[in-house]
Scaffold this motif. Structure first.
Motif, PDB file in Angstrom:
ATOM      1  N   LEU A 239       0.794  -1.223   0.000  1.00  0.00           N
ATOM      2  CA  LEU A 239       0.000   0.000   0.000  1.00  0.00           C
ATOM      3  C   LEU A 239       0.832   1.282   0.000  1.00  0.00           C
ATOM      4  O   LEU A 239       0.303   2.354  -0.294  1.00  0.00           O
ATOM      5  CB  LEU A 239      -0.963   0.007   1.193  1.00  0.00           C
ATOM      6  N   ASP A 240       2.129   1.170   0.317  1.00  0.00           N
ATOM      7  CA  ASP A 240       2.966   2.379   0.266  1.00  0.00           C
ATOM      8  C   ASP A 240       3.687   2.527  -1.065  1.00  0.00           C
ATOM      9  O   ASP A 240       4.571   3.385  -1.208  1.00  0.00           O
ATOM     10  CB  ASP A 240       3.974   2.402   1.414  1.00  0.00           C
ATOM     11  N   ALA A 241       3.316   1.738  -2.070  1.00  0.00           N
ATOM     12  CA  ALA A 241       3.951   1.848  -3.386  1.00  0.00           C
ATOM     13  C   ALA A 241       3.669   3.218  -3.995  1.00  0.00           C
ATOM     14  O   ALA A 241       2.541   3.717  -3.913  1.00  0.00           O
ATOM     15  CB  ALA A 241       3.435   0.756  -4.317  1.00  0.00           C
TER      16      ALA A 241
ATOM     17  N   PHE B 252       4.455   3.222   8.395  1.00  0.00           N
ATOM     18  CA  PHE B 252       5.902   3.361   8.240  1.00  0.00           C
ATOM     19  C   PHE B 252       6.307   3.703   6.811  1.00  0.00           C
ATOM     20  O   PHE B 252       7.448   4.118   6.587  1.00  0.00           O
ATOM     21  CB  PHE B 252       6.608   2.075   8.686  1.00  0.00           C
ATOM     22  N   GLY B 253       5.402   3.531   5.869  1.00  0.00           N
ATOM     23  CA  GLY B 253       5.729   3.776   4.468  1.00  0.00           C
ATOM     24  C   GLY B 253       5.358   5.152   3.979  1.00  0.00           C
ATOM     25  O   GLY B 253       5.466   5.432   2.776  1.00  0.00           O
ATOM     26  N   GLY B 254       4.891   6.033   4.866  1.00  0.00           N
ATOM     27  CA  GLY B 254       4.673   7.427   4.501  1.00  0.00           C
ATOM     28  C   GLY B 254       3.305   7.781   3.958  1.00  0.00           C
ATOM     29  O   GLY B 254       3.052   8.954   3.665  1.00  0.00           O
ATOM     30  N   VAL B 255       2.392   6.809   3.834  1.00  0.00           N
ATOM     31  CA  VAL B 255       1.077   7.109   3.259  1.00  0.00           C
ATOM     32  C   VAL B 255       0.304   8.075   4.146  1.00  0.00           C
ATOM     33  O   VAL B 255      -0.240   9.085   3.669  1.00  0.00           O
ATOM     34  CB  VAL B 255       0.282   5.814   3.031  1.00  0.00           C
ATOM     35  N   LEU B 256       0.240   7.780   5.430  1.00  0.00           N
ATOM     36  CA  LEU B 256      -0.509   8.658   6.337  1.00  0.00           C
ATOM     37  C   LEU B 256       0.186  10.008   6.500  1.00  0.00           C
ATOM     38  O   LEU B 256      -0.480  11.026   6.731  1.00  0.00           O
ATOM     39  CB  LEU B 256      -0.700   7.974   7.690  1.00  0.00           C
TER      40      LEU B 256
ATOM     41  N   GLY C 240      12.447  -1.697  15.644  1.00  0.00           N
ATOM     42  CA  GLY C 240      13.297  -1.965  14.481  1.00  0.00           C
ATOM     43  C   GLY C 240      13.523  -0.719  13.646  1.00  0.00           C
ATOM     44  O   GLY C 240      14.619  -0.487  13.130  1.00  0.00           O
ATOM     45  N   ASP C 241      12.487   0.105  13.506  1.00  0.00           N
ATOM     46  CA  ASP C 241      12.617   1.363  12.778  1.00  0.00           C
ATOM     47  C   ASP C 241      13.652   2.265  13.442  1.00  0.00           C
ATOM     48  O   ASP C 241      14.476   2.898  12.772  1.00  0.00           O
ATOM     49  CB  ASP C 241      11.252   2.057  12.740  1.00  0.00           C
ATOM     50  N   ALA C 242      13.633   2.298  14.776  1.00  0.00           N
ATOM     51  CA  ALA C 242      14.600   3.120  15.508  1.00  0.00           C
ATOM     52  C   ALA C 242      16.027   2.609  15.305  1.00  0.00           C
ATOM     53  O   ALA C 242      16.965   3.394  15.143  1.00  0.00           O
ATOM     54  CB  ALA C 242      14.244   3.144  16.990  1.00  0.00           C
ATOM     55  N   MET C 243      16.195   1.289  15.302  1.00  0.00           N
ATOM     56  CA  MET C 243      17.533   0.726  15.100  1.00  0.00           C
ATOM     57  C   MET C 243      18.073   1.102  13.720  1.00  0.00           C
ATOM     58  O   MET C 243      19.242   1.464  13.577  1.00  0.00           O
ATOM     59  CB  MET C 243      17.485  -0.796  15.251  1.00  0.00           C
ATOM     60  N   VAL C 244      17.220   1.000  12.708  1.00  0.00           N
ATOM     61  CA  VAL C 244      17.648   1.345  11.352  1.00  0.00           C
ATOM     62  C   VAL C 244      18.072   2.805  11.278  1.00  0.00           C
ATOM     63  O   VAL C 244      19.019   3.170  10.569  1.00  0.00           O
ATOM     64  CB  VAL C 244      16.509   1.059  10.353  1.00  0.00           C
ATOM     65  N   ARG C 245      17.395   3.656  12.034  1.00  0.00           N
ATOM     66  CA  ARG C 245      17.668   5.094  12.000  1.00  0.00           C
ATOM     67  C   ARG C 245      18.777   5.511  12.956  1.00  0.00           C
ATOM     68  O   ARG C 245      19.074   6.695  13.080  1.00  0.00           O
ATOM     69  CB  ARG C 245      16.392   5.873  12.324  1.00  0.00           C
ATOM     70  N   GLY C 246      19.351   4.537  13.654  1.00  0.00           N
ATOM     71  CA  GLY C 246      20.500   4.850  14.495  1.00  0.00           C
ATOM     72  C   GLY C 246      20.184   5.086  15.952  1.00  0.00           C
ATOM     73  O   GLY C 246      21.041   5.565  16.701  1.00  0.00           O
ATOM     74  N   GLY C 247      18.963   4.769  16.390  1.00  0.00           N
ATOM     75  CA  GLY C 247      18.632   4.915  17.799  1.00  0.00           C
ATOM     76  C   GLY C 247      17.269   5.540  17.999  1.00  0.00           C
ATOM     77  O   GLY C 247      16.661   6.081  17.064  1.00  0.00           O
ATOM     78  N   ALA C 248      16.789   5.438  19.216  1.00  0.00           N
ATOM     79  CA  ALA C 248      15.464   5.948  19.543  1.00  0.00           C
ATOM     80  C   ALA C 248      15.419   7.462  19.409  1.00  0.00           C
ATOM     81  O   ALA C 248      16.378   8.165  19.742  1.00  0.00           O
ATOM     82  CB  ALA C 248      15.083   5.528  20.954  1.00  0.00           C
ATOM     83  N   ASP C 249      14.298   7.954  18.922  1.00  0.00           N
ATOM     84  CA  ASP C 249      14.058   9.385  18.757  1.00  0.00           C
ATOM     85  C   ASP C 249      12.661   9.659  19.301  1.00  0.00           C
ATOM     86  O   ASP C 249      11.670   9.214  18.726  1.00  0.00           O
ATOM     87  CB  ASP C 249      14.156   9.748  17.273  1.00  0.00           C
TER      88      ASP C 249
END
Length: 295
Positions: A113-115, A169-173, A200-209
């Protein structure tokens, strides 16, 4: 039927309005939103064929709504393998047929759905104020097992969670802040998978935000879900994740065994046992759906 093969045995309430209304009367349901059987969304078909088929099906939904004297509301479907045709049918659904929204699959062919290809459709839905209802369609592909029980109990829930993950997580909203989206079956397993996905999203981005964490939470709370989870013990987490004001009574009627009674009993038990507040149950039984549909 699928050609000469029996695909599924169904009850007359699936197509006969008086029979359906009688079944609603038997359990005290005043109004119901009808929507396409997911297998009819026709994502495997040629775009022109799908547009013709879904257009006729939408006409029949509008006829059923009219014949119900206000007891039924309706969602249509659009041929998303042809985005221009899908946008045209979405506008016809709203402005000519008077239906309240559009049902789409959790996966559009091979597209999540985020295509990027689907962005123009979401933009059109936001602009027209047309809410979208996402129903799982690819349960067999979401798990290793394709037996019916696994597809129903695990595959559909996984498929729906993947759709919600794409939206959040794919930016649609993010891209369409005015878009209203509901997902079937309590949003599948997403209420449980979301915290780990966010981690997992935080890990990919380098840490919690903390700012992103709060933002993701706000996106999740924009989603709407139904209460068809079969166990009142699951409803507190669903209500906490999405907000009790974004929960709506879901039934899968007229499929399943005693679908109306099962869905109502789960919600009633949640109220009787104090799992949900009585005021929350009252809104889930009607007002929340009105808000989602923009009535």
């Amino acid at each position: 039927m699928r050609g000469t093969e029996v695909f599924r045995r169904v009850k007359p309430a699936l197509w006969d309005v008086p029979t359906r209304l009688a079944e609603l009367d038997s359990v005290g349901v005043d109004r119901q939103v009808i929507s396409p059987v997911p297998v009819t969304l026709s994502m495997w078909a040629d775009g022109k064929d799908a547009a013709e088929y879904l257009g006729r099906q939408n006409d029949l939904f509008a006829e059923a709504v009219t014949a119900s004297a206000g007891r039924l509301r309706g969602l249509g479907a659009v041929p998303l393998q042809d985005i221009d045709a899908a946008i045209a049918e979405l506008r016809r659904i709203k402005h000519e047929l008077g239906l309240d929204g559009v049902e789409i699959g959790s996966r559009i062919g091979d597209l999540e759905l985020d295509a990027p290809e689907l962005r123009p459709f979401f933009a059109a839905a936001e602009e027209a104020g047309v809410p979208l209802f996402v129903h799982p369609t690819d349960g067999a592909r979401a798990t290793r097992r394709a037996d019916p029980a696994c597809m129903f109990g695990v595959g559909m829930l996984t498929d729906t969670a993947l759709a919600a993950t794409a939206l959040v997580f794919g930016g649609v909203l993010d891209d369409f802040p005015g878009l209203r989206v509901a997902l079937a079956h309590g949003c599948g397993s997403f209420a449980w998978t979301y915290p780990r996905t966010a981690y997992g999203d935080a890990m990919v981005r380098g840490g919690a935000d903390s700012e992103r964490t709060a933002h993701l939470r706000s996106l999740v709370e924009r989603l709407w879900v139904d209460t068809l989870v079969f166990d009142p013990e699951l409803l507190p987490l669903v209500a906490s994740r999405f907000g009790a004001g974004h929960l709506m009574l879901g039934t899968d009627h007229p499929f399943l065994r005693a679908p109306l009674e099962t869905a109502l009993a789960t919600l009633t038990e949640a109220g009787d046992r104090g799992i949900l507040e009585e005021s929350q149950v009252a809104r889930i039984l009607g007002r929340n759906a009105d808000d989602f549909l923009g009535l």
